[in-house]
Design a protein around this motif. Sequence first.
Motif, PDB file in Angstrom:
ATOM      1  N   MET A 173       0.834  -1.183   0.000  1.00 43.59           N
ATOM      2  CA  MET A 173       0.000   0.000   0.000  1.00 43.59           C
ATOM      3  C   MET A 173       0.881   1.249   0.000  1.00 43.59           C
ATOM      4  SD  MET A 173      -2.987  -1.075   2.707  1.00 43.59           S
ATOM      5  CE  MET A 173      -3.958   0.359   2.395  1.00 43.59           C
ATOM      6  N   THR A 174       0.381   2.285  -0.597  1.00 41.81           N
ATOM      7  CA  THR A 174       1.134   3.526  -0.597  1.00 41.81           C
ATOM      8  C   THR A 174       0.943   4.246   0.728  1.00 41.81           C
ATOM      9  OG1 THR A 174      -0.716   4.722  -1.562  1.00 41.81           O
ATOM     10  CG2 THR A 174       0.840   3.743  -3.087  1.00 41.81           C
ATOM     11  N   GLU A 175       1.861   5.150   1.015  1.00 39.21           N
ATOM     12  CA  GLU A 175       1.794   5.867   2.284  1.00 39.21           C
ATOM     13  C   GLU A 175       0.722   6.942   2.297  1.00 39.21           C
ATOM     14  OE1 GLU A 175       5.505   7.247   3.733  1.00 39.21           O
ATOM     15  OE2 GLU A 175       6.533   5.410   3.189  1.00 39.21           O
ATOM     16  N   ASN A 176       0.274   7.404   1.124  1.00 39.40           N
ATOM     17  CA  ASN A 176      -0.716   8.460   1.094  1.00 39.40           C
ATOM     18  C   ASN A 176      -2.135   7.922   0.952  1.00 39.40           C
ATOM     19  OD1 ASN A 176      -0.617   7.598  -1.508  1.00 39.40           O
ATOM     20  ND2 ASN A 176      -0.255   9.583  -2.435  1.00 39.40           N
ATOM     21  N   TYR A 177      -2.352   6.685   1.315  1.00 31.38           N
ATOM     22  CA  TYR A 177      -3.689   6.090   1.273  1.00 31.38           C
ATOM     23  C   TYR A 177      -4.558   6.728   2.351  1.00 31.38           C
ATOM     24  CZ  TYR A 177      -7.478   2.744   1.812  1.00 31.38           C
ATOM     25  OH  TYR A 177      -8.718   2.158   1.908  1.00 31.38           O
ATOM     26  N   THR A 178      -5.753   7.200   1.953  1.00 28.60           N
ATOM     27  CA  THR A 178      -6.688   7.796   2.895  1.00 28.60           C
ATOM     28  C   THR A 178      -7.821   6.819   3.144  1.00 28.60           C
ATOM     29  OG1 THR A 178      -6.173   9.974   2.041  1.00 28.60           O
ATOM     30  CG2 THR A 178      -8.166   9.771   3.347  1.00 28.60           C
ATOM     31  N   ASP A 179      -7.977   6.427   4.381  1.00 23.64           N
ATOM     32  CA  ASP A 179      -9.035   5.492   4.750  1.00 23.64           C
ATOM     33  C   ASP A 179     -10.376   6.233   4.734  1.00 23.64           C
ATOM     34  OD1 ASP A 179     -10.525   3.421   5.687  1.00 23.64           O
ATOM     35  OD2 ASP A 179      -9.759   3.500   7.737  1.00 23.64           O
ATOM     36  N   PRO A 180     -11.353   5.793   3.897  1.00 22.08           N
ATOM     37  CA  PRO A 180     -12.627   6.506   3.834  1.00 22.08           C
ATOM     38  C   PRO A 180     -13.433   6.422   5.130  1.00 22.08           C
ATOM     39  CG  PRO A 180     -12.703   4.528   2.519  1.00 22.08           C
ATOM     40  CD  PRO A 180     -11.290   4.688   2.975  1.00 22.08           C
ATOM     41  N   SER A 181     -13.081   5.512   6.014  1.00 25.18           N
ATOM     42  CA  SER A 181     -13.792   5.444   7.282  1.00 25.18           C
ATOM     43  C   SER A 181     -13.114   6.299   8.347  1.00 25.18           C
ATOM     44  CB  SER A 181     -13.882   3.996   7.762  1.00 25.18           C
ATOM     45  OG  SER A 181     -12.585   3.498   8.033  1.00 25.18           O
ATOM     46  N   GLY A 182     -12.196   7.151   7.923  1.00 21.13           N
ATOM     47  CA  GLY A 182     -11.470   7.999   8.863  1.00 21.13           C
ATOM     48  C   GLY A 182     -12.362   8.940   9.641  1.00 21.13           C
ATOM     49  N   ASN A 183     -13.347   9.500   8.965  1.00 17.50           N
ATOM     50  CA  ASN A 183     -14.335  10.300   9.672  1.00 17.50           C
ATOM     51  C   ASN A 183     -15.675  10.136   8.963  1.00 17.50           C
ATOM     52  OD1 ASN A 183     -14.578  12.163   7.548  1.00 17.50           O
ATOM     53  ND2 ASN A 183     -12.874  13.372   8.325  1.00 17.50           N
ATOM     54  N   THR A 184     -16.721  10.610   9.590  1.00 21.91           N
ATOM     55  CA  THR A 184     -18.075  10.381   9.084  1.00 21.91           C
ATOM     56  C   THR A 184     -18.300  11.017   7.724  1.00 21.91           C
ATOM     57  OG1 THR A 184     -18.866  10.304  11.346  1.00 21.91           O
ATOM     58  CG2 THR A 184     -20.519  10.606   9.643  1.00 21.91           C
ATOM     59  N   ALA A 185     -17.815  12.223   7.520  1.00 27.64           N
ATOM     60  CA  ALA A 185     -18.030  12.915   6.247  1.00 27.64           C
ATOM     61  C   ALA A 185     -17.339  12.181   5.101  1.00 27.64           C
ATOM     62  CB  ALA A 185     -17.532  14.349   6.337  1.00 27.64           C
TER      63      ALA A 185
ATOM     64  N   PHE B  79     -16.552   8.998   5.018  1.00 30.96           N
ATOM     65  CA  PHE B  79     -17.204   7.710   4.814  1.00 30.96           C
ATOM     66  C   PHE B  79     -18.497   7.873   4.028  1.00 30.96           C
ATOM     67  CE2 PHE B  79     -20.070   4.287   6.165  1.00 30.96           C
ATOM     68  CZ  PHE B  79     -19.343   3.209   5.686  1.00 30.96           C
ATOM     69  N   ARG B  80     -19.310   8.881   4.366  1.00 30.29           N
ATOM     70  CA  ARG B  80     -20.555   9.110   3.631  1.00 30.29           C
ATOM     71  C   ARG B  80     -20.286   9.460   2.181  1.00 30.29           C
ATOM     72  NH1 ARG B  80     -24.111  12.433   8.105  1.00 30.29           N
ATOM     73  NH2 ARG B  80     -24.613  10.617   9.373  1.00 30.29           N
ATOM     74  N   ALA B  81     -19.273  10.260   1.924  1.00 30.87           N
ATOM     75  CA  ALA B  81     -18.926  10.607   0.550  1.00 30.87           C
ATOM     76  C   ALA B  81     -18.467   9.365  -0.212  1.00 30.87           C
ATOM     77  CB  ALA B  81     -17.835  11.668   0.540  1.00 30.87           C
ATOM     78  N   PHE B  82     -17.742   8.479   0.462  1.00 31.15           N
ATOM     79  CA  PHE B  82     -17.280   7.247  -0.174  1.00 31.15           C
ATOM     80  C   PHE B  82     -18.446   6.325  -0.501  1.00 31.15           C
ATOM     81  CE2 PHE B  82     -16.063   2.780   0.547  1.00 31.15           C
ATOM     82  CZ  PHE B  82     -15.181   2.619  -0.510  1.00 31.15           C
ATOM     83  N   VAL B  83     -19.391   6.179   0.418  1.00 29.01           N
ATOM     84  CA  VAL B  83     -20.523   5.275   0.216  1.00 29.01           C
ATOM     85  C   VAL B  83     -21.468   5.808  -0.845  1.00 29.01           C
ATOM     86  CG1 VAL B  83     -22.577   4.332   1.342  1.00 29.01           C
ATOM     87  CG2 VAL B  83     -20.388   4.282   2.513  1.00 29.01           C
TER      88      VAL B  83
END
Length: 56
Positions: A1-13, A15-19
């Motif tokens: 994995m790359t170091e700049n990977y952003t977990d979409p479950s990091g915060n609610t906003a 995660f909602r944008a990802f879903v």
Amino acid sequence: MTENYTDPSGNTAQFRAFVESPDPAAAAQTPSRLPLIAGIGVAVVLVALVAWLAFG
């Protein structure tokens, strides 16, 4: 994995944008329901015909 990977479950906003984000690849590959509906219709007609011949 790359170091700049952003977990979409990091915060609610995020995660909602990802879903709620549309997936154009999945939308383009959605199969049509027409053959399924037509097949069910033909099956119902055939069952009715067989019942009519058997009990008629």
